[in-house]
Design an enzyme around this catalytic site. Structure first.
Site, PDB file in Angstrom:
ATOM      1  N   HIS A 241      -1.545  25.689  -0.555  1.00  0.00           N
ATOM      2  CA  HIS A 241      -1.842  24.856  -2.086  1.00  0.00           C
ATOM      3  C   HIS A 241      -1.747  23.550  -1.902  1.00  0.00           C
ATOM      4  O   HIS A 241      -1.465  23.484  -1.368  1.00  0.00           O
ATOM      5  CB  HIS A 241      -1.575  26.171  -3.410  1.00  0.00           C
TER       6      HIS A 241
ATOM      7  N   GLU B 186      -9.877  26.642  -3.778  1.00  0.00           N
ATOM      8  CA  GLU B 186      -9.861  25.446  -4.676  1.00  0.00           C
ATOM      9  C   GLU B 186     -10.727  24.492  -3.881  1.00  0.00           C
ATOM     10  O   GLU B 186      -9.869  23.330  -3.038  1.00  0.00           O
ATOM     11  CB  GLU B 186      -8.417  25.685  -4.968  1.00  0.00           C
TER      12      GLU B 186
HETATM   13  P1  13P Z   1      -5.947  25.150 -12.561  1.00  0.00           P
HETATM   14  O1  13P Z   1      -6.544  26.066 -12.779  1.00  0.00           O
HETATM   15  O2  13P Z   1      -4.962  24.041 -12.829  1.00  0.00           O
HETATM   16  O3  13P Z   1      -7.158  24.039 -12.041  1.00  0.00           O
HETATM   17  O4  13P Z   1      -5.672  24.799 -11.335  1.00  0.00           O
HETATM   18  C1  13P Z   1      -5.854  25.699 -10.024  1.00  0.00           C
HETATM   19  C2  13P Z   1      -5.177  25.956  -9.118  1.00  0.00           C
HETATM   20  O5  13P Z   1      -4.352  25.337  -8.472  1.00  0.00           O
HETATM   21  C3  13P Z   1      -4.214  27.606  -8.778  1.00  0.00           C
HETATM   22  O6  13P Z   1      -4.179  27.904  -7.595  1.00  0.00           O
END
Ligand code: 13P
Length: 233
Positions: free
Chosen positions: A88, A154
């Protein structure tokens, strides 16, 4: 098509909020797959009480015990946990998890029969066509089979900011990553989108072509939001 909804609590929830959360989560009816990623200290509570599968947010790739403050894949397995996030961006940025650490963790997860959900994304000033292939090449070094891996796109600028990319952009990146992995491995990859997903935009995001699901961060510890989001998928 069944979608996968991953709830990444990060460091949210206090102990007295955990059981009311689980109770309401268990009351949600859905045809889709939901996996919840609580904080480590609540893993056991979720494993023993949640009707939905549980994932860890992180683990150490080593098998020996000499890593204070960390948890191992063996410990996860002993609790019946079969999924974990890997790489992550918050771990990359705050804990200096470089591509070779992410690669070691992916290999450790696969060796332990844990299904990894590996995260990757580019920053606002970067071109995903440059960044993502490099990340994928290094993350997947010495890995031949990607069937057990789920990928989560992401974009860094969208994590916890409310700055959702345009739907067309997400669609373009998902297509690009799927094609890149199919060309490289001859296998179809499962890809989620994560970053600023909430109940107001879930319908738009989940409609994206070829998207297999969503990875929801901070808001996923708000059970009312989770109920709304899941009811809209
Ligand atoms: P948010 O949904 O808080 O923007 O974060 C995304 C995330 O890091 C999911 O792993």
């Amino acid at each position: 098509m069944r979608k996968l909804i991953l709830l990444n609590h990060k460091m949210s929830l206090l102990y007295d909020e955990v059981y009311p959360y689980i109770e309401r989560l268990n009351n949600i009816e859905t045809e889709n797959d939901v996996i919840v990623c609580p904080s480590n200290i609540y893993l056991e509570a979720f494993v023993n009480n949640s009707d939905f599968p549980v994932a860890a947010q992180n683990f150490h790739s080593a098998v020996d015990a000499s890593h204070t403050g960390e948890i191992s894949t063996d410990q996860l397995k002993s609790l019946g946990i079969e999924y974990s996030l890997v790489g992550h961006y918050e771990r990359v940025a705050e804990f200096k998890e470089n591509p070779s650490i992410v690669n070691e963790k992916l290999i450790a997860a696969l060796d332990a029969n844990i299904f990894p959900i590996v995260c990757l994304g580019e920053n606002m000033d970067e071109d995903y066509r440059d960044v993502l292939p490099k990340l994928l090449d290094s993350y997947l070094k010495d890995i031949q089979n990607i069937q057990c891996i789920t990928f989560a796109y992401e974009p860094i600028y969208a994590i916890d900011t409310g700055a959702l990319p345009k739907r067309e952009k997400i669609e373009e990146v998902i297509k690009f990553v799927k094609k890149y992995l199919e060309d490289k491995f001859g296998q179809k990859a499962r890809i989620l989108y994560g970053g600023s997903v909430d109940s107001s935009n879930i319908e738009e995001i989940i409609g994206i072509e070829n998207l297999d699901g969503v990875l929801i961060g901070k808001i996923s510890s708000d059970i009312k939001e989770v109920e709304k989001i899941i009811s809209r998928i």
